[in-house]
Write a protein that holds these residues in place. Structure first.
Motif, PDB file in Angstrom:
ATOM      1  N   UNK A 253      39.212  39.057  36.244  1.00  0.00           N
ATOM      2  CA  UNK A 253      40.139  40.141  35.911  1.00  0.00           C
ATOM      3  C   UNK A 253      39.435  41.495  35.879  1.00  0.00           C
ATOM      4  N   UNK A 254      38.343  41.592  35.123  1.00  0.00           N
ATOM      5  CA  UNK A 254      37.701  42.897  34.941  1.00  0.00           C
ATOM      6  C   UNK A 254      37.070  43.451  36.225  1.00  0.00           C
ATOM      7  N   UNK A 255      36.348  42.638  37.018  1.00  0.00           N
ATOM      8  CA  UNK A 255      35.818  43.175  38.279  1.00  0.00           C
ATOM      9  C   UNK A 255      36.916  43.600  39.251  1.00  0.00           C
ATOM     10  N   UNK A 256      37.985  42.766  39.367  1.00  0.00           N
ATOM     11  CA  UNK A 256      39.046  43.086  40.311  1.00  0.00           C
ATOM     12  C   UNK A 256      39.873  44.293  39.852  1.00  0.00           C
ATOM     13  N   UNK A 257      40.092  44.408  38.541  1.00  0.00           N
ATOM     14  CA  UNK A 257      40.764  45.600  38.015  1.00  0.00           C
ATOM     15  C   UNK A 257      39.958  46.852  38.342  1.00  0.00           C
ATOM     16  N   UNK A 258      38.648  46.766  38.146  1.00  0.00           N
ATOM     17  CA  UNK A 258      37.779  47.917  38.423  1.00  0.00           C
ATOM     18  C   UNK A 258      37.844  48.307  39.895  1.00  0.00           C
TER      19      UNK A 258
ATOM     20  N   UNK B 144      37.886  39.464  24.242  1.00  0.00           N
ATOM     21  CA  UNK B 144      36.684  39.106  25.000  1.00  0.00           C
ATOM     22  C   UNK B 144      36.753  39.603  26.437  1.00  0.00           C
ATOM     23  N   UNK B 145      37.931  39.522  27.032  1.00  0.00           N
ATOM     24  CA  UNK B 145      38.091  39.997  28.413  1.00  0.00           C
ATOM     25  C   UNK B 145      37.999  41.522  28.477  1.00  0.00           C
ATOM     26  N   UNK B 146      38.647  42.193  27.533  1.00  0.00           N
ATOM     27  CA  UNK B 146      38.718  43.656  27.587  1.00  0.00           C
ATOM     28  C   UNK B 146      37.493  44.401  27.107  1.00  0.00           C
TER      29      UNK B 146
END
Length: 325
Positions: A80-85, A260-262
């Motif tokens: 989620x975090x890499x793809x959002x970025x 944890x994800x955010x």
């Protein structure tokens, strides 16, 4: 010792305020803080050493006894975090340095402050600790690999060099702290009250170091950096919670996965940027902004959730675990 405990508790409680004050001071009087730039990696190693001194084998127990939420959470974090970025970098048409910087923030493991936030949010603290620990252990492999594939179009990435850096900055200090805890447990336990205070000060100094060294760049492009990091963080928190709903996990577990994800280890992102993108100082700015914004947003969310009742029929694993560092 009671005074030290009180000071450490206050430092944890007002972590975001302290970070903001250091950032404002560094922006207003950069010449007083710019010398800290040479010590960013050292400061982060001190934080990780403290983590190792509080880490226990039981922190990994959930990975074996109840792996589903841990695996779901860690997979969510590293997707989620890499793809959002990446999406934000493309959507906002960020300059190459800022694009690589926000993606770097998205590729680092969970932040150490997330455990305290989950505890305050009445979330699944045991899961939070397990996720932070596992994502940190996986970081030497996953962070350079993800960054290479996602940010390589903007900036040259050296995966092997980054692998070595993460081992040096994260894994070795944690391992050393863990060993010392086993050798002299009594001394470590007595001095444990200092660890949260040291961590807060170290991370605030990292933020001040980057802000002071890039004052002019922040003044000229601060808004786009702020918007990028804020959007990335809020979406990460929201989608992390949504993943918990889709996987039919209980409320406490959803809260833990969301935080944890955010909440990322943005300090590591700053250190890696300073080491591997030294020729492009703007790359470190998203990490510096994230250090403060993640703490602010996470603390606000934790405060909100702390006031909301949880269905007593649901599992409350980890709710009563005490966080010491």
């Amino acid at each position: 010792m009671n005074l030290v405990n009180q000071i450490s508790t206050l430092a944890n409680k007002y972590f975001s305020v302290i970070s903001i004050l250091f950032a404002i001071a560094a922006f207003s009087w950069p010449e007083q803080f710019v010398w800290l730039g040479s010590y960013i990696t050292t400061l982060l190693m001190i934080v990780m050493f403290g983590v190792g001194m509080t880490l226990k084998p039981v922190d990994f127990k959930m990975v074996l006894t109840n792996p589903k939420p841990v695996v779901v959470g860690v997979l969510a974090q590293f997707t989620i975090m890499p793809l959002l970025a990446l999406g934000i970098a493309i959507l906002l048409n960020l300059p190459p340095e800022l694009a690589a910087g926000i993606i770097l923030v998205g590729c680092v493991p969970g932040g150490t402050s997330s455990n305290v936030m989950v505890y305050l949010a009445k979330g699944n603290t045991a899961l939070s600790i397990a996720m932070t620990s596992l994502s940190t252990m996986l970081a030497p492999i996953l962070t350079p690999t993800l960054l290479y594939f996602l940010a390589g179009q903007w900036m040259p990435v050296d995966p092997m060099g980054m692998f070595v850096s993460i081992l040096k900055v994260i894994i070795l200090p944690i391992a050393l702290g863990f060993v010392i805890q086993k050798i002299i447990p009594n001394i470590v336990e007595k001095g444990g009250a200092l660890l949260p205070l040291i961590s807060v000060i170290a991370i605030a100094l990292v933020c001040a170091a980057v802000v002071s060294g890039n004052r002019d760049n922040i003044a000229s492009s601060g808004m786009i950096i702020f918007v990028s990091v804020l959007l990335h963080n809020i979406l990460g928190l929201f989608i992390g919670y949504l993943v918990g709903i889709l996987m039919k996990l209980d409320t406490e577990t959803r809260r833990a996965i969301s935080i944890e994800v955010g909440i990322q280890n943005a300090g590591l992102g700053v250190s890696l940027a300073k080491t591997h993108f030294a020729a492009s100082p703007l790359t470190a700015l998203p990490g510096a902004v994230a250090v403060t914004l993640h703490v602010i947003n996470g603390s606000i969310l934790a405060s909100y959730w702390s006031r909301k009742e949880i269905d007593k029929k649901e599992s409350s694993v980890g709710k009563d675990i005490k966080i010491t560092g």
